[in-house]
Design a protein around this motif. Structure first.
Motif, PDB file in Angstrom:
ATOM      1  N   ASP A   1      33.182  83.094  18.934  1.00  0.00           N
ATOM      2  CA  ASP A   1      33.995  82.280  18.026  1.00  0.00           C
ATOM      3  C   ASP A   1      35.110  83.104  17.399  1.00  0.00           C
ATOM      4  OD1 ASP A   1      32.437  80.121  18.602  1.00  0.00           O
ATOM      5  OD2 ASP A   1      31.141  80.324  16.837  1.00  0.00           O
TER       6      ASP A   1
ATOM      7  N   GLN B   1      37.746  83.738  20.010  1.00  0.00           N
ATOM      8  CA  GLN B   1      38.519  82.533  20.266  1.00  0.00           C
ATOM      9  C   GLN B   1      39.513  82.278  19.135  1.00  0.00           C
ATOM     10  OE1 GLN B   1      36.039  79.188  21.179  1.00  0.00           O
ATOM     11  NE2 GLN B   1      34.947  80.249  22.816  1.00  0.00           N
TER      12      GLN B   1
ATOM     13  N   VAL C   1      33.454  84.898  28.576  1.00  0.00           N
ATOM     14  CA  VAL C   1      33.552  83.828  27.585  1.00  0.00           C
ATOM     15  C   VAL C   1      33.622  84.448  26.198  1.00  0.00           C
ATOM     16  CG1 VAL C   1      32.362  81.868  26.553  1.00  0.00           C
ATOM     17  CG2 VAL C   1      32.393  82.140  29.022  1.00  0.00           C
ATOM     18  N   LYS C   2      34.541  84.003  25.402  1.00  0.00           N
ATOM     19  CA  LYS C   2      34.804  84.623  24.121  1.00  0.00           C
ATOM     20  C   LYS C   2      33.884  84.074  23.029  1.00  0.00           C
ATOM     21  CE  LYS C   2      38.217  86.562  26.246  1.00  0.00           C
ATOM     22  NZ  LYS C   2      38.030  87.879  26.816  1.00  0.00           N
TER      23      LYS C   2
ATOM     24  N   LEU D   1      39.248  80.246  30.884  1.00  0.00           N
ATOM     25  CA  LEU D   1      38.055  80.715  30.184  1.00  0.00           C
ATOM     26  C   LEU D   1      38.263  80.691  28.678  1.00  0.00           C
ATOM     27  CD1 LEU D   1      36.980  83.732  32.435  1.00  0.00           C
ATOM     28  CD2 LEU D   1      35.884  81.501  32.269  1.00  0.00           C
ATOM     29  N   ASN D   2      39.462  81.097  28.248  1.00  0.00           N
ATOM     30  CA  ASN D   2      39.754  81.066  26.813  1.00  0.00           C
ATOM     31  C   ASN D   2      39.722  79.648  26.260  1.00  0.00           C
ATOM     32  OD1 ASN D   2      40.067  83.820  26.598  1.00  0.00           O
ATOM     33  ND2 ASN D   2      42.267  83.784  26.970  1.00  0.00           N
ATOM     34  N   GLN D   3      39.980  78.668  27.133  1.00  0.00           N
ATOM     35  CA  GLN D   3      39.951  77.269  26.721  1.00  0.00           C
ATOM     36  C   GLN D   3      38.590  76.620  26.990  1.00  0.00           C
ATOM     37  OE1 GLN D   3      42.684  76.047  25.116  1.00  0.00           O
ATOM     38  NE2 GLN D   3      43.471  78.148  25.373  1.00  0.00           N
ATOM     39  N   ASN D   4      37.603  77.442  27.398  1.00  0.00           N
ATOM     40  CA  ASN D   4      36.252  76.948  27.706  1.00  0.00           C
ATOM     41  C   ASN D   4      36.230  75.937  28.852  1.00  0.00           C
ATOM     42  OD1 ASN D   4      34.653  78.472  25.926  1.00  0.00           O
ATOM     43  ND2 ASN D   4      35.195  77.131  24.215  1.00  0.00           N
ATOM     44  N   ARG D   5      37.189  76.014  29.760  1.00  0.00           N
ATOM     45  CA  ARG D   5      37.214  75.151  30.948  1.00  0.00           C
ATOM     46  C   ARG D   5      36.601  75.944  32.105  1.00  0.00           C
ATOM     47  NH1 ARG D   5      43.392  73.058  30.518  1.00  0.00           N
ATOM     48  NH2 ARG D   5      42.983  72.346  32.658  1.00  0.00           N
ATOM     49  N   ILE D   6      35.289  76.206  31.980  1.00  0.00           N
ATOM     50  CA  ILE D   6      34.598  77.136  32.865  1.00  0.00           C
ATOM     51  C   ILE D   6      34.485  76.599  34.286  1.00  0.00           C
ATOM     52  CG2 ILE D   6      32.443  78.395  33.217  1.00  0.00           C
ATOM     53  CD1 ILE D   6      32.077  78.416  30.207  1.00  0.00           C
TER      54      ILE D   6
END
Length: 337
Positions: free
Chosen positions: A98, A101, A95-96, A59-64
């Motif tokens: 900006d 992140q 999801v974080k 999730l931190n890497q936006n690989r949802i």
């Protein structure tokens, strides 16, 4: 389940430790022994296909999409039904932004930019060094204790089982700091006492060394849990890696300290005991983490364990009830007027 998972695995480490002596008895050539101990490690390459990635990291890497698939697999294995709408809402809340992140890009060097976090981190890194050098120093010092080195080695591994059992029974009751500091101090005192043992009482030296080994094993198991809980989430794994790096320096150094037994038998035990004692006393200033909300950001990591400062404007009267509530806050500084 952090305690059970972290400590239970260590018991298998101890079983392998004792089996090393069994291998050494029947495989007398050191090259063949090294091969016999190393080849089984190749089996762990198969873990690549079985161990899932961290959902929180994805999730931190936006690989949802990958995170969704992992949660669905986990739900299926646990016989839990989770709808797509619920899953979407769950992931969106995680999801974080900006700014968050950007926080997640913090690295281990950032712990040295904040005074309180830097002080705690330096103590933790020394604890890793002291635990590791003492643990491996005692493990590899069995030849200097007298008697059968194979039996001493097995005993040295066997005392680890009650040490880890002790952790399972106490870490969630007595607290991480009390257990780790108490065990390091106990190990230090037991090893320092060996300097007063006469040469003809070899059994007493072995007994004190095994008490030290039991105590430092418990401390070593506790430092894995206690130290990681000291670091904020954004650098927790990096902090663990930094501690483990300092630990390897200790394990590299310990064989050379054991060589000092040629000059005076108890000298290695005295050095190990001194380091363990110093580490245990220094760690008394660390905050307890049991049942505490663990820090997630660098700011929370800096304020974690700090004493509250309450500033009140004397010119403006303050409701007594509000003042009371302000004093019981636990994080950061409060400026009340």
């Amino acid at each position: 389940m952090r305690l059970l998972a972290g400590t239970g695995c260590q018991m298998f480490f101890s079983a392998g430790y004792m089996l090393t002596a069994v291998f050494a008895i029947y495989v007398d050539n050191w090259r063949n022994l090294q091969l016999a101990l190393t080849v089984p490690g190749l089996v762990f390459f198969c873990y690549w296909w079985f161990i899932p990635e961290s959902t929180r990291w994805l999730l931190n890497q936006n690989r949802i999409s990958e995170a969704k698939n992992l949660i669905k697999i986990a739900a299926k294995q646990n016989r839990v039904t989770i709808t797509d709408d619920l899953l979407d809402n769950l992931l969106i809340s995680d999801v974080k932004s900006d700014d968050q992140q950007q926080q997640n890009k913090a690295n281990v060097l950032d712990i040295f930019k904040h005074s309180n976090l830097r002080k705690r981190s330096l103590i933790i890194l020394f604890d890793w060094f002291a635990n590791n050098i003492t643990y491996y120093g005692l493990s590899w010092n069995t030849n200097n204790l007298g008697g059968n080195p194979y039996i001493n080695f097995v005993i040295s591994g066997a005392v680890e089982i009650p040490a880890y059992t002790f952790l399972l029974l106490t870490l969630n009751r007595w607290g991480r700091k009390f257990v780790m500091c108490g065990c390091m101090i106990t190990a230090g005192l037991a090893l320092l006492l060996t300097m007063a043992v006469p040469d003809d009482l070899q059994w007493l030296t072995v007994t004190l060394a095994m008490i030290g080994k039991l105590a430092i094993t418990a401390s070593y198991g506790a430092v894995y849990i206690f130290s990681t809980e000291q670091f904020p989430t954004v650098i927790r794994n990096a902090g663990l890696g930094a501690g483990s790096t300092c630990a390897r320096i200790g394990s590299i150094t310990s064989p050379y300290i054991n060589v000092l037994a040629k000059f005076w038998g108890p000298l290695p035990l005295i050095i190990f005991g001194s380091l363990a004692l110093i580490g245990g006393v220094m760690s008394l200033v660390l905050p307890e983490t049991l049942n505490k909300k663990l820090p997630e950001t660098m700011e929370e990591g800096e304020s974690f364990g700090k004493k509250l400062k309450v500033q009140i404007d004397e010119e403006v009267p303050l409701n007594p009830e509000l003042a009371k509530q302000a004093k019981i806050q636990t994080n950061g500084s409060i400026h009340s007027k």
